[in-house]
Design an enzyme around this catalytic site. Sequence first.
Site, PDB file in Angstrom:
ATOM      1  CG  ASP A  91      -1.719   1.232   1.397  1.00 17.67           C
ATOM      2  OD1 ASP A  91      -2.113   1.795   0.358  1.00 17.67           O
ATOM      3  OD2 ASP A  91      -1.968   1.656   2.535  1.00 17.67           O
ATOM      4  CG  ASP A  93      -2.460   6.460   1.948  1.00 19.60           C
ATOM      5  OD1 ASP A  93      -3.483   5.780   2.030  1.00 19.60           O
ATOM      6  OD2 ASP A  93      -2.442   7.708   1.979  1.00 19.60           O
ATOM      7  CG  ASP A 289       1.009   1.694   5.825  1.00 20.51           C
ATOM      8  OD1 ASP A 289       1.796   2.126   6.694  1.00 20.51           O
ATOM      9  OD2 ASP A 289      -0.190   1.461   6.038  1.00 20.51           O
TER      10      ASP A 289
END
Lengths: 381, 337
Positions: A91, A93, A289
């Site tokens: 992920d 972000d 992440d």
Amino acid sequence: MDSFLQERFRRYYSSAAVPAPRRFTRREYGFVFFDQAGMTRHVGFKRHDELLELLRERAPAHVYHSSAYYETPDAGTMQEKGWMGADLIFDLDADHLPGAEHMRYEEMLAMVRQELTKLVSFLTEDFGFTDDELSLYFSGGRGYHCHVVHPEVLPLESQERREIVDYITGRGLDLDAMLREKTIARRGKMSQTALEIAPPTAPGWRGKISRDIVAFFQELKDMEQDEAMQLLTSFEGIGEKTARGIIDDVTGERIERIRRGKIDQSTYIKKIMPQLVKRCAVELRGEPDEPVTGDVKRLIRQPGSLHGKTGLRVTPVSLDDIQDFDPLRDAVVFDDEPIQMELQHPVEITMMEQSFTLEKGSAAVPEYLAVLLAGRNVATI
Amino acid sequence: MDVTQLARYPFLNEARQLVKEEGVRTEEILHDPIYERARSLGRQRVNDAVEQGVVGDYPAASETDALMNIFSYPIARVIVASVSSGYATGRYALSEAKRAYEYLRDEDDGLLVAVAGEFDLDIRDDMAVYFTDYLEHAPTWSDSWKLVNMPLKEGWISLQKRQLARLLQNAIQDAIYHEVRQMEPPSEVRNVFEEEVTRLRTLMEERQMQREADMGEVTVTKLPPCIRQLLAAAQSGVNVPHVGRFALVSFLHAVGMDTDDIVALFGGSPDFSRGKTRYQIEHITGKVSGTEYTPPSCSSITTWGLCPAEKMDSICKRVKHPLGYYRIKSRARRNNG
């Protein structure tokens, strides 16, 4: 009665081709509904139709499926579910990137896109995954997801997945090992040492750092004097004298020697090396992440579904098109029918390749922008 | 492999095959005076492993010695299985695996590759291992073994012989541990080795009591299920991942245990090294690093996959932090006492 957002979502889902994830029946699904607090989890489907029907009927704000495969996906506890394995998920972000809080939405997305390119090169060059084993998605929010589908990663445990993240983020990297002090001559108690780095072709982080060091000196050599001075003195402990010394010493011949791993002869160059290694490591590291990758029971956004806070679609991104992908064009599913909105704040945004500068107060905006503003709670109907 | 060499690796299929081909009945192995030497070696293997954490270099120069040595291995396994203690099995499996490591690191590459094959580890010609196999078996909690410090290229990591031998040690340990835990030895084994089995069981119980006493004021019953599970794992010889160690140590430190007591708790861990453990603990408790880490919250524990959801109780549901659980339990105890 449906809110504006839910009504538009319902229209989308009435005809949307939301694809079935791989091993469809083995996944757990989760939903957040517009009219209900919290998340509804532990849902399982036998047929693709059943999912599509739920989307049409309930028009959820958020739709998720598990990265994991289960024997009984709809069981209420993890114990009863029977974990069978999970895809490897990354992920990226904007929330986690340094400086993102001061950026505009478009700038944030552009920065995350750079990170995505970096992540993909780690996954292909270092981990050897092929292009068709990686699926990239724009998350509908502020980032991108990468799903790795490969039989060998399925059984990896949480700890093992975190080691993979640590590799990409460079956490725990032994920087001291990048520079080696090698004894080249010895006379009595006196010895002469030379500083060495790995050859740029070396595998793993050692080669990466070396390639970056060579590139650094190459760029430095091609720079104007002023620019080079500024760059060098930005390093901790490098004053004007050392900086000037480095600029004088960086010749084509020296760069060739560095390319072969030899950082000798110039005491100025030697002096900057520990700092340079550190800076290269920071530049090269990826930013996925950690908790997302480490969690083997995570729910991730269903591709093809809409993000309830933006109305943007979770959209596949082809590996070759990362740089051209514009979420505010390519993940938009709504029309340009004008909608009268009441804005709480002024808004400046480029969407569908059109820039909008809106004052606080009422304004007519295209449907796609209306949905985005309503999702982000910046405007009401 | 000749018998002498095979005696170093009695867990290999080839050794198993050899024992099988000798066509000896269980009855004979357990009672026939000819196998007394194997039985006594088997006892010694177990005792050395469980008590000292090593399996020695038993004589295997002559063919008979080597054979008895090989025979002693299945005997040792059934003795350990009869003790039926996770802790004893962990110690035993680690000791056997360490012994194999000592030999393996001096063997030819070809032999290492062959042994690796038996444990489902594919080794490429350049002695490279696929990264998922590496992650499964390497002691990555130690900095120098972290994946980030490995020459990873296109999914493969080229290893030195010593490193491959260390991975094999781990694979061997896991295999022995799981095999022995799943064994159901015939009751006859217990009769023949009753003395050892009883003695080892008593020893295990004593050590368990000792460990509990070492906890002092910090009683096991006050610990939340996650921490209790980590503690049990650390003590019984299951490898605890570093986030687990971190959670355990920072928690115990926060409830007032001192470094010595925490070191003592880890004494049961199979890879126990007093110096390293002390360093790790002092790092977490702030003596080394200057940063005193607070123990992780329930949400971190869950993210790390350390929350045993099936063991959650009513107190767990009331708290957001393992320390909250401990406080509630401590209060309840005071009120009752």
